[in-house]
Design an enzyme around this catalytic site. Structure first.
Site, short mmCIF file in Angstrom:
data_model
loop_
_atom_site.label_atom_id
_atom_site.label_comp_id
_atom_site.label_asym_id
_atom_site.label_seq_id
_atom_site.Cartn_x
_atom_site.Cartn_y
_atom_site.Cartn_z
CG HIS A 17 -1.96 -0.99 1.33
ND1 HIS A 17 -2.11 -1.82 2.42
CD2 HIS A 17 -2.95 -1.32 0.47
CE1 HIS A 17 -3.16 -2.62 2.22
NE2 HIS A 17 -3.67 -2.35 1.04
CE LYS A 41 -14.01 -7.87 3.92
NZ LYS A 41 -12.81 -7.31 3.29
NE ARG A 94 -2.54 -7.62 -4.54
CZ ARG A 94 -3.36 -7.93 -3.55
NH1 ARG A 94 -2.91 -7.97 -2.33
NH2 ARG A 94 -4.63 -8.21 -3.78
CB SER A 132 -4.48 -6.66 4.32
OG SER A 132 -4.04 -5.40 3.90
O1 PNS Z 1 -9.04 -3.17 0.23
P1 PNS Z 1 -10.29 -3.71 -0.41
O2 PNS Z 1 -11.09 -4.46 0.62
O3 PNS Z 1 -10.00 -4.50 -1.65
O4 PNS Z 1 -11.17 -2.42 -0.87
C1 PNS Z 1 -12.42 -2.60 -1.49
C2 PNS Z 1 -13.17 -1.26 -1.62
C3 PNS Z 1 -13.23 -0.53 -0.31
C4 PNS Z 1 -12.45 -0.38 -2.64
C5 PNS Z 1 -14.60 -1.58 -2.15
O5 PNS Z 1 -15.16 -2.59 -1.36
C6 PNS Z 1 -15.54 -0.38 -2.13
O6 PNS Z 1 -15.38 0.54 -2.89
N1 PNS Z 1 -16.52 -0.41 -1.23
C7 PNS Z 1 -17.47 0.68 -1.03
C8 PNS Z 1 -18.88 0.30 -1.47
C9 PNS Z 1 -19.05 0.50 -2.96
O7 PNS Z 1 -18.90 1.57 -3.50
N2 PNS Z 1 -19.40 -0.61 -3.66
C10 PNS Z 1 -19.57 -0.64 -5.09
C11 PNS Z 1 -18.24 -0.95 -5.77
S1 PNS Z 1 -18.43 -1.08 -7.50
#
Ligand code: PNS
Length: 164
Positions: A17, A41, A94, A132
């Site tokens: 990150h 979660k 990645r 993570s």
């Molecule tokens: O680190 P992560 O868990 O891969 O991050 C995922 C994240 C936070 C980017 C994604 O879950 C997100 O944007 N969540 C917010 C809800 C949302 O907008 N959902 C629609 C995505 S198309």
């Protein structure tokens, strides 16, 4: 003024990150690291702990003239990005395996908010396998995570585990 959102769970923040944030700083004037508050979660660290740790570790990286701040959000990412007056969402990719999910999210986000672009960035090869999720798994099973997360995060993980 180019402001980008770097969203994620950051549970915990890894060196991968931080590598993306450093690279993003070469492209943007401001990056808001935005932690998703996800009540569904069960995280290792609370949002407050993750915020505080991110605040600490971003002090240690090279940011040039880019301003970096840490925030948290709930709900739709694109709505949050608009509220923050950001034009860009940064995501780290990645491996090819990341691509499908990221591709779907980027296109869904574009459909929801055409004014916001998603920019994919690649971390250094050294971190191409670091996540993570794996860091937590290895750590909880007694493996070493040094070199994969900043020393402060490793220390906090040890403290957290000792707290039970
Ligand atoms: O680190 P992560 O868990 O891969 O991050 C995922 C994240 C936070 C980017 C994604 O879950 C997100 O944007 N969540 C917010 C809800 C949302 O907008 N959902 C629609 C995505 S198309």
């Amino acid at each position: 003024m180019r402001r980008a959102i770097y969203p994620g769970s950051f549970d915990p923040v890894t060196n991968g990150h931080l590598d993306i944030i450093e690279r993003g700083c070469k492209l943007f004037d401001e990056i808001i690291i935005s932690i998703l508050i996800n009540p569904e979660k069960q995280p290792f660290f609370t949002v407050e702990e993750r915020r505080e740790m991110l605040d600490e570790v971003v002090k240690t990286i090279s940011k040039g003239r880019c301003a970096v701040r840490v925030d948290s959000f709930t709900g739709l990412l694109v709505k949050y990005a608009v509220a923050q007056q950001a034009e860009v969402i940064v995501r780290g990719i990645r491996a090819i395996s990341d691509y499908e999910y990221e591709f779907q999210m980027a296109l869904m986000n574009r459909r929801l908010e055409p004014g916001i672009e998603t920019v994919f960035m690649m971390p250094a090869e050294t971190y191409s396998y670091v996540s993570s999720r794996l860091v937590k798994e290895v750590f909880q099973l007694g493996g070493t995570v040094s070199g994969l997360v900043p020393p402060l995060i490793e220390k906090r993980m040890k403290e957290k585990l000792n707290q039970g």
